[in-house]
Design a protein around this motif. Structure first.
Motif, PDB file in Angstrom:
ATOM      1  N   PRO A 214       7.775  10.914 -10.658  1.00 11.95           N
ATOM      2  CA  PRO A 214       6.674  11.704 -10.076  1.00 11.95           C
ATOM      3  C   PRO A 214       5.581  10.799  -9.514  1.00 11.95           C
ATOM      4  CG  PRO A 214       7.309  12.566 -12.233  1.00 11.95           C
ATOM      5  CD  PRO A 214       8.008  11.245 -12.076  1.00 11.95           C
ATOM      6  N   ALA A 215       5.029  11.216  -8.382  1.00 12.79           N
ATOM      7  CA  ALA A 215       3.988  10.413  -7.730  1.00 12.79           C
ATOM      8  C   ALA A 215       2.794  10.182  -8.645  1.00 12.79           C
ATOM      9  CB  ALA A 215       3.546  11.104  -6.442  1.00 12.79           C
ATOM     10  N   LYS A 216       2.459  11.180  -9.463  1.00  8.65           N
ATOM     11  CA  LYS A 216       1.281  11.040 -10.328  1.00  8.65           C
ATOM     12  C   LYS A 216       1.452   9.922 -11.346  1.00  8.65           C
ATOM     13  CE  LYS A 216       2.816  14.651 -13.560  1.00  8.65           C
ATOM     14  NZ  LYS A 216       2.468  15.975 -14.157  1.00  8.65           N
ATOM     15  N   HIS A 217       2.700   9.517 -11.604  1.00  7.84           N
ATOM     16  CA  HIS A 217       2.943   8.418 -12.532  1.00  7.84           C
ATOM     17  C   HIS A 217       2.819   7.055 -11.853  1.00  7.84           C
ATOM     18  CE1 HIS A 217       5.496  11.222 -15.321  1.00  7.84           C
ATOM     19  NE2 HIS A 217       4.207  11.510 -15.316  1.00  7.84           N
ATOM     20  N   VAL A 218       2.685   7.053 -10.542  1.00 11.93           N
ATOM     21  CA  VAL A 218       2.620   5.800  -9.785  1.00 11.93           C
ATOM     22  C   VAL A 218       1.248   5.588  -9.153  1.00 11.93           C
ATOM     23  CG1 VAL A 218       3.686   4.415  -7.957  1.00 11.93           C
ATOM     24  CG2 VAL A 218       5.082   6.053  -9.255  1.00 11.93           C
ATOM     25  N   LEU A 219       0.718   6.631  -8.554  1.00 12.75           N
ATOM     26  CA  LEU A 219      -0.513   6.508  -7.777  1.00 12.75           C
ATOM     27  C   LEU A 219      -1.735   6.559  -8.688  1.00 12.75           C
ATOM     28  CD1 LEU A 219       0.411   8.924  -4.844  1.00 12.75           C
ATOM     29  CD2 LEU A 219       0.802   6.452  -5.009  1.00 12.75           C
ATOM     30  N   GLY A 220      -2.580   5.563  -8.574  1.00 13.31           N
ATOM     31  CA  GLY A 220      -3.784   5.529  -9.385  1.00 13.31           C
ATOM     32  C   GLY A 220      -4.700   4.406  -8.954  1.00 13.31           C
ATOM     33  N   ARG A 221      -5.866   4.367  -9.566  1.00 14.91           N
ATOM     34  CA  ARG A 221      -6.841   3.328  -9.259  1.00 14.91           C
ATOM     35  C   ARG A 221      -6.591   2.104 -10.133  1.00 14.91           C
ATOM     36  NH1 ARG A 221      -8.754   8.141  -9.972  1.00 14.91           N
ATOM     37  NH2 ARG A 221      -9.645   9.287  -8.224  1.00 14.91           N
TER      38      ARG A 221
ATOM     39  N   HIS B  13     -16.424   6.130  -0.324  1.00 14.28           N
ATOM     40  CA  HIS B  13     -16.106   7.060  -1.406  1.00 14.28           C
ATOM     41  C   HIS B  13     -14.621   7.369  -1.524  1.00 14.28           C
ATOM     42  CE1 HIS B  13     -16.285   9.710   2.105  1.00 14.28           C
ATOM     43  NE2 HIS B  13     -15.617  10.610   1.411  1.00 14.28           N
ATOM     44  N   ARG B  14     -13.829   6.948  -0.536  1.00 12.90           N
ATOM     45  CA  ARG B  14     -12.375   7.106  -0.576  1.00 12.90           C
ATOM     46  C   ARG B  14     -11.726   5.733  -0.436  1.00 12.90           C
ATOM     47  NH1 ARG B  14     -10.045  11.744  -2.070  1.00 12.90           N
ATOM     48  NH2 ARG B  14      -8.300  11.390  -0.642  1.00 12.90           N
ATOM     49  N   GLN B  15     -10.455   5.646  -0.854  1.00 20.88           N
ATOM     50  CA  GLN B  15      -9.754   4.379  -0.689  1.00 20.88           C
ATOM     51  C   GLN B  15      -8.259   4.628  -0.521  1.00 20.88           C
ATOM     52  OE1 GLN B  15     -10.152   2.442  -4.805  1.00 20.88           O
ATOM     53  NE2 GLN B  15      -7.942   2.357  -4.425  1.00 20.88           N
ATOM     54  N   ILE B  16      -7.592   3.636   0.072  1.00 21.73           N
ATOM     55  CA  ILE B  16      -6.141   3.625   0.076  1.00 21.73           C
ATOM     56  C   ILE B  16      -5.663   3.205  -1.316  1.00 21.73           C
ATOM     57  CG2 ILE B  16      -5.942   3.209   2.541  1.00 21.73           C
ATOM     58  CD1 ILE B  16      -5.502   0.235   1.826  1.00 21.73           C
ATOM     59  N   ILE B  17      -4.331   3.169  -1.529  1.00 24.16           N
ATOM     60  CA  ILE B  17      -3.808   2.955  -2.878  1.00 24.16           C
ATOM     61  C   ILE B  17      -2.913   1.712  -2.905  1.00 24.16           C
ATOM     62  CG2 ILE B  17      -2.578   4.007  -4.806  1.00 24.16           C
ATOM     63  CD1 ILE B  17      -3.194   6.732  -3.530  1.00 24.16           C
ATOM     64  N   PRO B  18      -3.483   0.558  -3.217  1.00 27.39           N
ATOM     65  CA  PRO B  18      -2.661  -0.647  -3.378  1.00 27.39           C
ATOM     66  C   PRO B  18      -1.796  -0.524  -4.630  1.00 27.39           C
ATOM     67  CG  PRO B  18      -4.988  -1.191  -3.050  1.00 27.39           C
ATOM     68  CD  PRO B  18      -4.915   0.261  -3.363  1.00 27.39           C
TER      69      PRO B  18
ATOM     70  N   ILE C  72       0.862  -1.175   0.000  1.00 30.37           N
ATOM     71  CA  ILE C  72       0.000   0.000   0.000  1.00 30.37           C
ATOM     72  C   ILE C  72       0.901   1.228   0.000  1.00 30.37           C
ATOM     73  CG2 ILE C  72      -1.734   1.288   1.319  1.00 30.37           C
ATOM     74  CD1 ILE C  72      -2.525  -1.492   2.548  1.00 30.37           C
ATOM     75  N   ALA C  73       0.590   2.213  -0.829  1.00 31.10           N
ATOM     76  CA  ALA C  73       1.397   3.427  -0.901  1.00 31.10           C
ATOM     77  C   ALA C  73       1.245   4.239   0.380  1.00 31.10           C
ATOM     78  CB  ALA C  73       0.975   4.271  -2.101  1.00 31.10           C
ATOM     79  N   GLY C  74       2.375   4.635   0.942  1.00 28.30           N
ATOM     80  CA  GLY C  74       2.351   5.435   2.159  1.00 28.30           C
ATOM     81  C   GLY C  74       3.516   6.388   2.210  1.00 28.30           C
ATOM     82  N   ILE C  75       3.558   7.174   3.254  1.00 25.48           N
ATOM     83  CA  ILE C  75       4.692   8.024   3.560  1.00 25.48           C
ATOM     84  C   ILE C  75       5.030   7.850   5.031  1.00 25.48           C
ATOM     85  CG2 ILE C  75       4.266   9.742   1.750  1.00 25.48           C
ATOM     86  CD1 ILE C  75       2.946  11.525   3.868  1.00 25.48           C
ATOM     87  N   TRP C  76       6.256   8.223   5.391  1.00 21.90           N
ATOM     88  CA  TRP C  76       6.667   8.138   6.794  1.00 21.90           C
ATOM     89  C   TRP C  76       7.293   9.467   7.194  1.00 21.90           C
ATOM     90  CZ3 TRP C  76      11.836   8.767   8.108  1.00 21.90           C
ATOM     91  CH2 TRP C  76      12.763   8.686   7.055  1.00 21.90           C
ATOM     92  N   ARG C  77       7.296   9.717   8.494  1.00 25.27           N
ATOM     93  CA  ARG C  77       7.896  10.952   8.991  1.00 25.27           C
ATOM     94  C   ARG C  77       8.238  10.821  10.466  1.00 25.27           C
ATOM     95  NH1 ARG C  77       3.190  15.530   9.103  1.00 25.27           N
ATOM     96  NH2 ARG C  77       3.663  15.431   6.881  1.00 25.27           N
ATOM     97  N   GLU C  78       9.060  11.739  10.920  1.00 23.42           N
ATOM     98  CA  GLU C  78       9.321  11.866  12.347  1.00 23.42           C
ATOM     99  C   GLU C  78       8.113  12.508  13.008  1.00 23.42           C
ATOM    100  OE1 GLU C  78      11.801  10.848  14.081  1.00 23.42           O
ATOM    101  OE2 GLU C  78      13.446  10.472  12.680  1.00 23.42           O
TER     102      GLU C  78
END
Length: 207
Positions: free
Chosen positions: A178-185, A158-163, A129-135
């Motif tokens: 770029p994230a837009k080239h990876v994240l999608g339905r 109406h919303r979903q996570i991104i497998p 699942i696409a995510g981000i991490w931070r301090e």
């Protein structure tokens, strides 16, 4: 939104699949303890593969907390992608299923639990699942990225996570993509769903 997911895959299989994709995995804190779990919930510790600054084709497998405290103390377990540039601190969240909860079509007066639905990925034993991490004040933590629901999830929320499919993992760890080239339905039929039961009232308050 997704506040519960599943991982029942052993570390050896996880590492082997990354190696098959030519993604180098380091374990800077030693081999993570990853017990099989039907339910991983916010604030739990869980395995992720996080990006390495300045490196391509590489990730670090570590255990981290799911969600960091928000400004009002509420856990940030989901994070909207719209209007955000996501180029660093990317994470692959290891899973073999995720859950959505809905009101039962027929009220159950003596049972306040929601209907619980398990989504998996077609033709794959597990996925990321696409995510981000931070301090954060709670230490390093991760969150799941979200977008408007695709055809498989929209009947439930109406919303979903991104497998992410296997061929997307390396791109998500690569800051030059770029994230837009990876994240999608995903196409319809990519996320089979079955109904399970037992969502406690505490889960209902989080939807």
């Amino acid at each position: 939104m997704c506040n519960d997911y599943r991982l029942k895959v052993d570390i050896a299989s996880i590492v082997e699949d990354f190696e098959d994709l030519k993604i180098r995995i380091k374990m800077p804190e030693g081999k993570p303890n990853v017990p099989a779990r039907d339910d991983i919930r916010m604030t739990d510790m869980a395995p992720i593969v996080r990006s390495v600054e300045g490196a391509r084709g590489m990730g670090e497998l570590v255990n981290r907390r799911w969600s960091w405290p928000g400004n009002r103390g509420k856990p940030i377990y989901n994070f909207r992608t719209e209007g955000r540039e996501l180029r660093s601190h990317c994470a692959l969240i290891l899973a073999d299923g995720f859950y959505q909860f809905t009101d039962p079509p027929v009220p159950r007066p003596k049972d306040k639990r929601l209907d619980k639905w398990l989504f998996t990925m077609k033709d794959h034993d597990w996925f990321c699942i696409a995510g981000i991490w931070r301090e954060s004040p709670a230490g390093e933590a991760f969150t799941m990225l979200t977008m408007n629901a695709g055809p498989d999830v929209s009947p439930y929320h109406h919303r979903q996570i991104i497998p992410l499919t296997h061929d997307q993992w390396g791109h998500w760890l690569d800051p030059t993509v770029p994230a837009k080239h990876v994240l999608g339905r995903l196409p319809q039929g990519s996320l089979p769903v079955i109904q399970v039961y037992g969502a406690p009232p505490a889960q209902a308050a989080l939807l």
